[in-house]
Scaffold this motif. Structure first.
Motif, PDB file in Angstrom:
ATOM      1  N   CYS A   1       0.836  -1.209   0.000  1.00  0.00           N
ATOM      2  CA  CYS A   1       0.000   0.000   0.000  1.00  0.00           C
ATOM      3  C   CYS A   1       0.868   1.253   0.000  1.00  0.00           C
ATOM      4  CB  CYS A   1      -0.915   0.016   1.231  1.00  0.00           C
ATOM      5  SG  CYS A   1      -2.273  -1.170   1.207  1.00  0.00           S
TER       6      CYS A   1
ATOM      7  N   ILE B   1      -3.731   0.384  -4.989  1.00  0.00           N
ATOM      8  CA  ILE B   1      -3.893   0.523  -3.543  1.00  0.00           C
ATOM      9  C   ILE B   1      -5.203  -0.098  -3.067  1.00  0.00           C
ATOM     10  CG2 ILE B   1      -4.998   2.803  -3.460  1.00  0.00           C
ATOM     11  CD1 ILE B   1      -3.094   3.416  -1.102  1.00  0.00           C
TER      12      ILE B   1
ATOM     13  N   TYR C   1      -4.426  -3.791  -2.781  1.00  0.00           N
ATOM     14  CA  TYR C   1      -3.558  -4.052  -1.626  1.00  0.00           C
ATOM     15  C   TYR C   1      -4.320  -3.887  -0.316  1.00  0.00           C
ATOM     16  CZ  TYR C   1       0.169  -3.654  -5.113  1.00  0.00           C
ATOM     17  OH  TYR C   1       0.967  -3.829  -6.219  1.00  0.00           O
ATOM     18  N   ARG C   2      -5.309  -2.976  -0.289  1.00  0.00           N
ATOM     19  CA  ARG C   2      -6.134  -2.839   0.905  1.00  0.00           C
ATOM     20  C   ARG C   2      -7.016  -4.078   1.109  1.00  0.00           C
ATOM     21  NH1 ARG C   2      -6.191   0.209   5.328  1.00  0.00           N
ATOM     22  NH2 ARG C   2      -8.357   0.857   5.167  1.00  0.00           N
TER      23      ARG C   2
END
Length: 567
Positions: free
Chosen positions: A108, A117, A120-121
C-alpha cells in the motif's frame, strides 16, 4: 471504528489462579501492539483518503473502496481465520497474519495507482482477518480467572483507543511528511511494527492448537462475502458508471445470494459439517435481532468518518492534521461515555444502546444545524459541540452493543456468536460506506449547477460595485456556473478543468485586478456552501440509521440481556 470489543467476554474463575509470568505479560503486550496496529488501519486511512485521491488523480469511488474494501475482506475472513488458528496453532497463524499484514502495508505504501492501492487494501483486510482472531484466542488460552478478565479488558482498551486515535494519528503522519513520504507513512509505519510483533510473538507467546480439527466452510465464506459485495460494489461504482442496468441487476441479486448462503449453511449443518454461522444461535432467541442492531449501529460510523474527512479537506481545504484534530471532540465524547456506560450496563442493559442511538441522532442534527449556520465559516470550535455529542452517543453504543448482541449466546455458542457478531459489524461498516458515499458523492456531482447559481446574485452585486460592464458580468456569471459544474463532476480534484481556465481568462480580460480575486472568492464560497448542503443531506441518512437502531432495540428482551451481561 471497530466493533471488536471483547472486554466483557471473560469470566472470573472462582479461585484466584497463580499470577502469569513476566514473559506472559510481555507476550500480551506484543499481541496487543499488533491488534492496535491492525485496528488503527480501520480509521487511520479516513483522514488520508483525500490526499491519496489527489496523489493518484482518482475518483471518489476509489476513495470509498480504500476504506470499504478493507472492511469487506476483514469481515469475510474472520471466522475462517479463527478456525485456521484452531487447526495450525494460534501463535503460528498470528505470526503469519502479522507478516502478511506488514507485507500488504508495504505494498500500500509503495502503490503507484488507485487500482493498486485498492487491491492491496483488500489483501490487508484478509491479513487482518487472519491475525485478529488469534489475539482473542491467545488471551483465552494463556490467561485464567481475574488475569484473563484483565487481559481482555486491556484488549478492549486498545480497541477503543485505536478507533478513537485513528483520524488524529493519520492527520499527524500526513502533515509531518516524514522522509517526504506524505500519506504513505500511514502504511509504511506498519512494517517495523509488524516485524517486531512477529518476532516478539515467536519468542514470548506459547503455542496452542485445538484438540479438534474444525472444518473450513470456504463455500459459505465465498457466498456470504458475495452477498455483501453485491450490495457494496454497485453502490460504490454506480455513480461513476452512470447507473446502467447491470448495476441494478447486481443489487437485485444480493437477496438471492443471501438466501443461497443460508440454504448452504442449513445443508452443511444437516450433513454434520461446520458452517460459517452456527444456525442454532438463531433458534428460540433474539440473536438475529441483535445482529441487525449490530449491523445498523456500525453502518453509520465508518461512513460518517469518511464523509466528514472529505468534507473538511476537499470542501473547506483543511489540512490533514487540522482535519484529524476536528475528530478530537468525538474522541473525548467517546471516552467519557465509555466510562459512564460500563458501570451502568448491568442495571440498564439495552437501554444504554437506545440512549446511544438517540444521542448519536441528536449529534448528527446538531452538526446539520452547525453547517447551516456556518456554511462558509466553519472552524474547530464551531464543530466541537456537535462532535462531542456524536462522541457521547458513539461511546454508549460501542461499549454496550457487544452485550446486546451476545446476550442470547451462552456456553458453547458464545465463541461462534462473537465471530458472527464481529463479521456482521465489519460488514455493516462496509455497506455503510457504500450507501452514505453514494448519497454524499452523488449530491456533490448532481447538485453543483444549483449551488453555483445560488452564488450568482452575490457575484452580480460585487461586480456591479466594481463597475464591471453588464455584458462582462453576464459572461462571468455564466462562466462561473460552467466552471463550478465541470469541477464538481470531475472527481480528480487536481485535474485541470478547461471551463475554469476560461473563467480565469475572462476575469483577467476585464482589466481590473480585483475581478479575478472576486471570482476566486465566489468559487470558494460556492464550493463550501455546496459541500455543506451535501453533507447536511447525507447526515439525514445517519439520523435514519440511528433512529432505526433505537426502535430495533425494543425487540430485544431486557431480562435476558441483564442476565447475559456478564459475557
Amino acid at each position: 471504528m471497530s466493533d471488536l470489543r471483547t472486554g466483557t467476554a471473560a469470566r472470573t474463575a472462582p479461585s484466584d489462579p497463580p499470577p502469569p509470568s513476566r514473559r506472559t505479560w510481555l507476550g500480551l503486550a506484543v499481541i496487543l501492539l499488533a491488534a492496535f496496529m491492525e485496528l488503527l488501519d480501520v480509521t487511520v486511512v479516513t483522514v488520508a483518503s483525500p490526499e491519496i485521491q489527489t496523489s493518484f488523480h482518482t475518483g471518489y469511488a476509489q476513495v470509498q473502496w480504500i476504506l470499504a474494501g478493507y472492511q469487506l475482506t476483514f469481515a469475510a475472513g474472520l471466522v475462517a481465520g479463527g478456525r485456521l488458528g484452531d487447526i495450525y496453532g494460534c501463535r503460528r497463524v498470528f505470526v503469519w497474519g502479522v507478516l502478511a499484514f506488514a507485507a500488504a502495508s508495504l505494498l500500500c505504501g509503495t502503490a503507484t495507482g488507485g487500482t493498486q492501492i485498492v487491491l492491496y487494501r483488500l489483501l490487508q483486510g484478509l491479513a487482518a482477518a487472519l491475525m485478529f482472531p488469534q489475539v482473542q484466542a491467545i488471551i483465552h488460552v494463556t490467561f485464567t480467572g481475574k488475569h484473563r478478565a484483565a487481559a481482555f479488558g486491556a484488549l478492549g482498551g486498545v480497541t477503543g483507543l485505536a478507533g478513537i486515535a485513528g483520524p488524529l494519528v493519520g492527520g499527524a503522519l500526513v502533515d509531518l511528511d516524514l522522509f517526504g513520504s506524505g500519506w504513505r507513512m500511514i502504511f509504511l509505519i506498519n512494517v517495523p511494527i509488524g516485524l517486531l510483533a512477529a518476532v516478539g510473538a515467536t519468542l514470548l507467546v506459547t503455542e496452542h492448537r485445538s484438540a479438534q480439527r474444525p472444518g473450513l466452510d470456504l463455500v459459505g465464506t465465498v457466498l456470504g462475502t458475495g452477498a455483501v459485495a453485491l450490495v457494496t460494489f454497485p453502490l460504490i461504482q454506480g455513480r461513476d458508471a452512470g447507473w446502467p442496468w447491470w448495476i441494478w441487476t447486481m443489487l437485485a441479486l444480493a437477496a438471492p445470494a443471501l438466501g443461497l448462503f443460508l440454504l448452504h449453511q442449513r445443508a452443511l449443518e444437516r450433513r454434520g459439517g461446520q458452517p460459517v454461522v452456527d444456525l442454532a444461535l438463531f433458534r428460540g432467541g433474539s440473536f438475529g435481532t441483535g445482529l441487525v442492531v449490530q449491523f445498523m449501529s456500525f453502518a453509520g460510523i465508518s461512513a460518517f468518518f469518511l464523509v466528514l474527512a472529505v468534507e473538511l479537506q476537499a470542501g473547506y481545504e483543511w489540512s490533514a492534521l487540522r482535519t484529524g484534530l476536528a475528530f478530537l471532540p468525538i474522541a473525548v465524547g467517546t471516552g467519557l461515555a465509555s466510562g459512564i456506560a460500563i458501570p451502568l450496563l448491568p442495571r440498564l442493559g439495552k437501554r444504554l444502546v437506545q440512549a446511544g442511538a438517540a444521542v448519536m441522532a441528536l449529534g448528527m442534527v446538531a452538526l446539520m444545524v452547525t453547517l447551516d449556520a456556518y456554511p462558509t465559516d466553519l472552524s474547530f470550535w464551531r464543530l466541537a459541540p456537535a462532535g462531542l455529542v456524536v462522541g457521547l452517543g458513539l461511546g454508549l453504543i460501542v461499549t454496550t452493543v457487544n452485550d446486546v448482541v451476545l446476550a442470547e449466546a451462552v456456553g458453547p455458542s458464545a465463541g461462534s456468536a462473537a465471530g458472527v457478531k464481529a463479521t456482521v459489524g465489519q460488514s455493516g461498516n462496509a455497506v455503510g460506506v457504500a450507501v452514505l458515499g453514494a448519497i454524499f458523492f452523488g449530491l456533490l456531482s448532481g447538485n453543483a449547477g444549483a449551488a453555483a447559481r445560488h452564488e450568482v446574485p452575490h457575484l452580480d452585486a460585487e461586480l456591479r460595485h466594481l463597475s464591471v460592464s453588464a455584458t462582462d458580468t453576464r459572461a462571468l456569471e455564466r462562466s462561473l456556473v460552467d466552471c463550478f459544474t465541470a469541477q464538481a463532476r470531475t472527481d480528480d480534484r487536481s485535474a485541470p478543468v478547461p471551463e475554469c481556465a476560461a473563467l480565469d481568462e475572462r476575469a483577467r480580460r476585464t482589466g481590473d485586478p480585483a475581478v479575478p480575486r472576486l471570482v476566486h472568492a465566489s468559487l470558494e464560497r460556492a464550493r463550501q456552501q455546496h459541500f455543506s448542503d451535501s453533507m447536511k443531506t447525507g447526515l439525514r441518512y445517519e439520523v435514519v440509521v440511528y433512529g432505526l437502531v433505537f426502535l430495533l432495540v425494543f425487540l430485544l428482551p431486557l431480562r435476558r440481556l441483564k442476565a447475559g451481561s456478564g459475557h
